[in-house]
Motif scaffolding. Sequence first.
Motif, PDB file in Angstrom:
ATOM      1  N   ASN A 293       1.150  -1.197  -0.035  1.00 60.90           N
ATOM      2  CA  ASN A 293      -0.202   0.068  -0.105  1.00 60.90           C
ATOM      3  C   ASN A 293       0.746   1.193   0.198  1.00 60.90           C
ATOM      4  O   ASN A 293       0.592   2.280   0.456  1.00 60.90           O
ATOM      5  N   LYS A 294       2.055   1.246  -0.449  1.00 64.36           N
ATOM      6  CA  LYS A 294       3.116   2.236  -0.609  1.00 64.36           C
ATOM      7  C   LYS A 294       4.326   2.054  -1.155  1.00 64.36           C
ATOM      8  O   LYS A 294       4.384   0.605  -1.717  1.00 64.36           O
ATOM      9  N   PHE A 295       5.154   2.695  -1.709  1.00 66.40           N
ATOM     10  CA  PHE A 295       6.328   2.408  -2.337  1.00 66.40           C
ATOM     11  C   PHE A 295       7.485   2.471  -1.244  1.00 66.40           C
ATOM     12  O   PHE A 295       7.317   3.335  -0.455  1.00 66.40           O
ATOM     13  N   GLU A 296       8.413   1.720  -1.509  1.00 70.32           N
ATOM     14  CA  GLU A 296       9.670   1.739  -0.410  1.00 70.32           C
ATOM     15  C   GLU A 296      10.931   2.205  -1.352  1.00 70.32           C
ATOM     16  O   GLU A 296      11.359   1.514  -2.180  1.00 70.32           O
ATOM     17  N   PHE A 297      11.550   3.303  -1.058  1.00 67.24           N
ATOM     18  CA  PHE A 297      12.772   3.631  -1.893  1.00 67.24           C
ATOM     19  C   PHE A 297      13.616   3.386  -1.080  1.00 67.24           C
ATOM     20  O   PHE A 297      14.107   4.141  -0.011  1.00 67.24           O
ATOM     21  N   ARG A 298      14.577   2.556  -1.487  1.00 65.35           N
ATOM     22  CA  ARG A 298      15.487   1.677  -0.497  1.00 65.35           C
ATOM     23  C   ARG A 298      17.039   2.230  -1.000  1.00 65.35           C
ATOM     24  O   ARG A 298      17.746   2.004   0.029  1.00 65.35           O
ATOM     25  N   ALA A 299      17.219   3.069  -1.789  1.00 68.26           N
ATOM     26  CA  ALA A 299      18.270   3.374  -2.059  1.00 68.26           C
ATOM     27  C   ALA A 299      18.895   4.545  -1.445  1.00 68.26           C
ATOM     28  O   ALA A 299      20.134   5.106  -1.580  1.00 68.26           O
ATOM     29  N   VAL A 300      18.043   5.180  -0.819  1.00 65.06           N
ATOM     30  CA  VAL A 300      18.180   6.433  -0.082  1.00 65.06           C
ATOM     31  C   VAL A 300      19.620   6.012   1.092  1.00 65.06           C
ATOM     32  O   VAL A 300      19.259   5.247   1.734  1.00 65.06           O
ATOM     33  N   GLY A 301      20.480   6.884   1.270  1.00 64.82           N
ATOM     34  CA  GLY A 301      21.415   6.551   2.135  1.00 64.82           C
ATOM     35  C   GLY A 301      21.121   6.866   3.793  1.00 64.82           C
ATOM     36  O   GLY A 301      20.323   7.766   3.815  1.00 64.82           O
ATOM     37  N   GLY A 302      21.841   6.065   4.691  1.00 65.09           N
ATOM     38  CA  GLY A 302      21.574   6.075   5.989  1.00 65.09           C
ATOM     39  C   GLY A 302      22.039   7.488   6.721  1.00 65.09           C
ATOM     40  O   GLY A 302      21.267   7.792   7.637  1.00 65.09           O
ATOM     41  N   GLY A 303      22.722   8.059   6.090  1.00 68.35           N
ATOM     42  CA  GLY A 303      22.976   9.406   6.640  1.00 68.35           C
ATOM     43  C   GLY A 303      22.667  10.758   5.819  1.00 68.35           C
ATOM     44  O   GLY A 303      22.807  11.759   6.373  1.00 68.35           O
ATOM     45  N   ALA A 304      21.496  10.340   4.866  1.00 59.69           N
ATOM     46  CA  ALA A 304      21.083  11.344   4.220  1.00 59.69           C
ATOM     47  C   ALA A 304      20.108  12.305   4.918  1.00 59.69           C
ATOM     48  O   ALA A 304      19.346  11.576   5.602  1.00 59.69           O
ATOM     49  N   ASN A 305      19.763  13.388   4.268  1.00 57.88           N
ATOM     50  CA  ASN A 305      18.411  14.003   4.664  1.00 57.88           C
ATOM     51  C   ASN A 305      17.386  13.605   4.105  1.00 57.88           C
ATOM     52  O   ASN A 305      17.660  13.862   2.543  1.00 57.88           O
ATOM     53  N   SER A 306      16.219  13.012   3.900  1.00 54.76           N
ATOM     54  CA  SER A 306      15.359  12.587   3.260  1.00 54.76           C
ATOM     55  C   SER A 306      15.088  13.456   2.307  1.00 54.76           C
ATOM     56  O   SER A 306      14.359  13.233   1.188  1.00 54.76           O
ATOM     57  N   ALA A 307      14.942  14.734   2.620  1.00 53.78           N
ATOM     58  CA  ALA A 307      14.438  15.987   2.222  1.00 53.78           C
ATOM     59  C   ALA A 307      14.608  15.883   0.583  1.00 53.78           C
ATOM     60  O   ALA A 307      13.795  16.122  -0.204  1.00 53.78           O
ATOM     61  N   SER A 308      16.003  15.584   0.477  1.00 56.06           N
ATOM     62  CA  SER A 308      16.374  15.746  -1.341  1.00 56.06           C
ATOM     63  C   SER A 308      15.631  14.756  -2.116  1.00 56.06           C
ATOM     64  O   SER A 308      14.878  15.127  -3.145  1.00 56.06           O
ATOM     65  N   THR A 309      15.317  13.374  -1.453  1.00 57.38           N
ATOM     66  CA  THR A 309      14.767  12.553  -2.395  1.00 57.38           C
ATOM     67  C   THR A 309      13.305  12.831  -2.318  1.00 57.38           C
ATOM     68  O   THR A 309      12.647  12.740  -3.414  1.00 57.38           O
ATOM     69  N   MET A 310      12.762  13.105  -1.148  1.00 60.78           N
ATOM     70  CA  MET A 310      11.152  13.443  -1.094  1.00 60.78           C
ATOM     71  C   MET A 310      10.697  14.494  -2.207  1.00 60.78           C
ATOM     72  O   MET A 310       9.819  14.847  -2.589  1.00 60.78           O
ATOM     73  N   THR A 311      11.761  15.567  -2.126  1.00 58.73           N
ATOM     74  CA  THR A 311      11.638  16.725  -2.804  1.00 58.73           C
ATOM     75  C   THR A 311      11.417  16.301  -4.344  1.00 58.73           C
ATOM     76  O   THR A 311      10.489  16.704  -5.006  1.00 58.73           O
ATOM     77  N   VAL A 312      12.439  15.594  -4.659  1.00 58.60           N
ATOM     78  CA  VAL A 312      12.387  15.096  -6.334  1.00 58.60           C
ATOM     79  C   VAL A 312      11.073  14.330  -6.241  1.00 58.60           C
ATOM     80  O   VAL A 312      10.543  14.377  -7.413  1.00 58.60           O
ATOM     81  N   LEU A 313      10.853  13.109  -5.468  1.00 65.07           N
ATOM     82  CA  LEU A 313       9.766  12.212  -5.665  1.00 65.07           C
ATOM     83  C   LEU A 313       8.434  12.755  -5.872  1.00 65.07           C
ATOM     84  O   LEU A 313       7.609  12.830  -6.603  1.00 65.07           O
ATOM     85  N   ASN A 314       8.366  13.827  -4.935  1.00 66.90           N
ATOM     86  CA  ASN A 314       6.690  14.464  -5.047  1.00 66.90           C
ATOM     87  C   ASN A 314       6.723  15.640  -5.945  1.00 66.90           C
ATOM     88  O   ASN A 314       5.800  15.642  -6.624  1.00 66.90           O
ATOM     89  N   ALA A 315       8.132  16.003  -6.430  1.00 63.64           N
ATOM     90  CA  ALA A 315       7.920  17.142  -7.533  1.00 63.64           C
ATOM     91  C   ALA A 315       7.810  16.228  -8.922  1.00 63.64           C
ATOM     92  O   ALA A 315       6.835  16.689  -9.583  1.00 63.64           O
ATOM     93  N   ILE A 316       8.309  14.919  -8.933  1.00 59.96           N
ATOM     94  CA  ILE A 316       7.932  14.345 -10.319  1.00 59.96           C
ATOM     95  C   ILE A 316       6.703  13.943 -10.383  1.00 59.96           C
ATOM     96  O   ILE A 316       6.067  13.786 -11.329  1.00 59.96           O
ATOM     97  N   MET A 317       6.180  13.391  -9.293  1.00 59.34           N
ATOM     98  CA  MET A 317       4.855  12.928  -9.037  1.00 59.34           C
ATOM     99  C   MET A 317       3.636  14.109  -9.482  1.00 59.34           C
ATOM    100  O   MET A 317       2.758  13.956 -10.180  1.00 59.34           O
ATOM    101  N   ALA A 318       4.094  15.207  -8.791  1.00 57.66           N
ATOM    102  CA  ALA A 318       3.023  16.517  -9.171  1.00 57.66           C
ATOM    103  C   ALA A 318       3.155  16.697 -10.771  1.00 57.66           C
ATOM    104  O   ALA A 318       2.217  16.947 -11.073  1.00 57.66           O
ATOM    105  N   ASP A 319       4.431  16.735 -11.237  1.00 53.38           N
ATOM    106  CA  ASP A 319       4.484  17.145 -12.743  1.00 53.38           C
ATOM    107  C   ASP A 319       3.659  16.169 -13.654  1.00 53.38           C
ATOM    108  O   ASP A 319       2.993  16.332 -14.424  1.00 53.38           O
ATOM    109  N   GLN A 320       3.776  14.766 -13.171  1.00 59.47           N
ATOM    110  CA  GLN A 320       3.277  13.712 -13.850  1.00 59.47           C
ATOM    111  C   GLN A 320       1.760  13.859 -13.619  1.00 59.47           C
ATOM    112  O   GLN A 320       1.123  13.636 -14.695  1.00 59.47           O
ATOM    113  N   LEU A 321       1.333  14.126 -12.631  1.00 61.00           N
ATOM    114  CA  LEU A 321      -0.085  14.103 -12.522  1.00 61.00           C
ATOM    115  C   LEU A 321      -0.776  15.255 -13.091  1.00 61.00           C
ATOM    116  O   LEU A 321      -1.857  15.312 -13.697  1.00 61.00           O
ATOM    117  N   ASN A 322       0.000  16.315 -13.161  1.00 59.11           N
ATOM    118  CA  ASN A 322      -0.477  17.428 -13.986  1.00 59.11           C
ATOM    119  C   ASN A 322      -0.641  17.270 -15.560  1.00 59.11           C
ATOM    120  O   ASN A 322      -1.632  17.431 -16.194  1.00 59.11           O
TER     121      ASN A 322
END
Length: 729
Positions: free
Chosen positions: A473-502
């Motif tokens: 019931n969700k996607f799991e992006f597993r390639a994100v690094g342990g020390g990363a701030n997830s914001a950079s990935t979440m910014t991209v994922l949500n931005a590309i999703m927004a763009d695609q939905l548009n």
Amino acid sequence: MSNFRFKALEIAQSRQALSVAAPSERVSEYYGSYTFNNEVMRSLLSPEAYLKITQAIETGGKVDRDIADEVANAMKSWAVAKGATHYTHWFQPLTGDTAEKHDAFFDVTMEGKAIEKFKGGALVQQEPDASSFPSGGLRNTFEARGYTGWDPSSPAFLMDNGAGGKTLCIPSVFISYTGEALDYKTPLLKALSAVDKAATAVCQYFDRNVTKVTPTLGPEQEYFVVDKALFFARPDLVMAGRTVFGHAPARGQQLEDHYFGTIPPRVNAFMVDFEFEAMKLGMPVRTRHNEVAPGQFEVAPTFEEVNLAIDHNALLMDLMEKVAERHNFKVLFHEKPFAGINGSGKHNNWSLGTNTGVNLLAPSSKPKESLRFLTFLVNVIKAVHDHADLLRASIASAGNEYRLGANEAPPAIVSIFLGESLTKALEDLETKSEVIVNKGDNVYYKLGINRIPSLLRDNTDRNRTSPFAFTGNKFEFRAVGGGANSASTMTVLNAIMADQLNKFKADLDARLAAGEKKELAIVDILKAYYADSKRILFEGNGYSDEWVEEAAKRGLSNIKSSPEALGVYLKPDSLDLFERTGVLSHSEVHSRYEIELEKYVKKVQIESRVIGDLAMNHVVSTALKYLNKLAETAKALVDLGMTTEADPIKGIIAEVSARVLAIKKGVDAMTETRKKANALTDTAEMAKVYATEVKDFFDVIRYEVDKLELIIDDEDWPLVKYREMLFVK
Ligand code: ADP
Ligand code: MG
């Protein structure tokens, strides 16, 4: 020096687990007690202020100055009553750490009396001395003005500052004088708002009651724990957060006996302790267990709204480091602290939820809901397919470069796993011939949409080798690094999703305007999207070499180096996407790119220096002493006429000498290459030389050092060994 290793081992082995007491018997009594949450606001604010602030949180709107004053006042009283003496805007600059600058609440009056003071202005905005934070050229140092601005959607919280008092922390964005984003949060908030708008509009085709879509995130955090004394006996861990040398222990993770095994008592006490602290801060930490590698563990919270989940994850990492001190541990969030065993990731579990309580990525047994589910599912696939390289860029870092494609870690190839039944459902959708629907026909039945398996949630169909896996019931992006701030990935994922939905909405509206029936038009579009992007779907073993070959045949990227991955940010497609979605301007993307590259260069440079230092000052010097011992022994044997007996020793002398020579050569050549790289003025060029030519020496030198570790007397070896770091708990 070797004394240092044994002293550290002695200390580590003598330690006992601390006993940790619960703050009180029931979790409900302390959960969230350190946060200025909804409940507290409701009790302390006037109904009018409460309404306005909750509205601002809902809609992301502005908070009036008079309301801000009231909130500031309430926050101050609440915080001071709980022992706070200072306040700070708490933000996430692009260094990757969290930042804070504490100001005292108290002020001195004209009469020299101390009073407590905290006004709306100080709540809403602060001007930290920002000159030392990276801006990637957005802000000249002589004009170092950067502002932090209150983010009301993430509750303020109290941090123990260790010396008795507490600090009120106010989650904030960090922007330049001219309004450009200097942090991780600002573009994230924009991407979240973009996807909310886009997804809400798409939901409207199915359900008019949907007025808000909230992206959700549950980050599973992997980490290693090492005894503090052992940590400080490894200069590479101290300087670079990872070990640059160390022979694999005889027993690593091959027995797979660590995973879900009994947690060592000292580590367990540490976990219990930081979980109590996390719960006081309103973090729903839920699971704890051993991970695959010895010495590796995981903590996972229940999912929350993305912005909050990211603040909580950043805060949790800080908290774990602080609490670890009490337990004489060091926590390693580095993606690959030890070669040859698993590294640490931060699995980003992501979905979209509506204000009507629907998870848009949850399959349903009802035909109408199934079509909505398929719509969102296929749009995710299309978005990830079209922007796979950008997703790869969002997880690029010096540390993650060691992890991706290594032991039990996803490769640098972005692919999606769906599971058997869902793949089948999409295949059916694509291959179904034209459906003619007569009046009175059940459209869904004709379309086969009623056959979407509703049992997916219980399906144990799991693929742990996929970087981007559908997990019921969700996607799991597993390639994100342990020390990363997830914001950079979440910014991209949500931005590309927004763009695609548009895009989807535009495609659908065009067909509706041409008089097509809605359901049929939707199915047609999804079919086309699926056909366009299905090459990114992969159900097999993502860790295998065959997949690397197969992916290349399919034309999927496999970008291994970080500088190259980061380069994707600057492609016209990426720049346009960020601009279209209102997430980042061109200059903001450029600045981020620069900062990430510089970070990469600095990290590799530090590692290279540590390698040179350890190799020469620790390893080679020890080897030379050992050679001396061996030579004396050989000489004594020869003197006694035992020439044959001296031969094996001479053999060892020859091997050690050869390895010492190879190390010396490697270090010298690496230093020369570094000098060459440092002389370059273009950061991209410099990063490239570091990523290839400088880094090429790492393994060469390491190989020789690790061999010496196996030869040289254990008594003399100066560096704490892998088996000691991983197993002494
Ligand atoms: P796993 O088997 O991968 O450990 P879990 O069910 O424990 O799966 O979930 C892992 C993480 O996914 C948890 O943090 C959980 O809260 C989160 N999660 C569950 N549902 C959602 C959702 N709808 N959106 C985002 N994250 C979710
Ligand atoms: Mg998981």
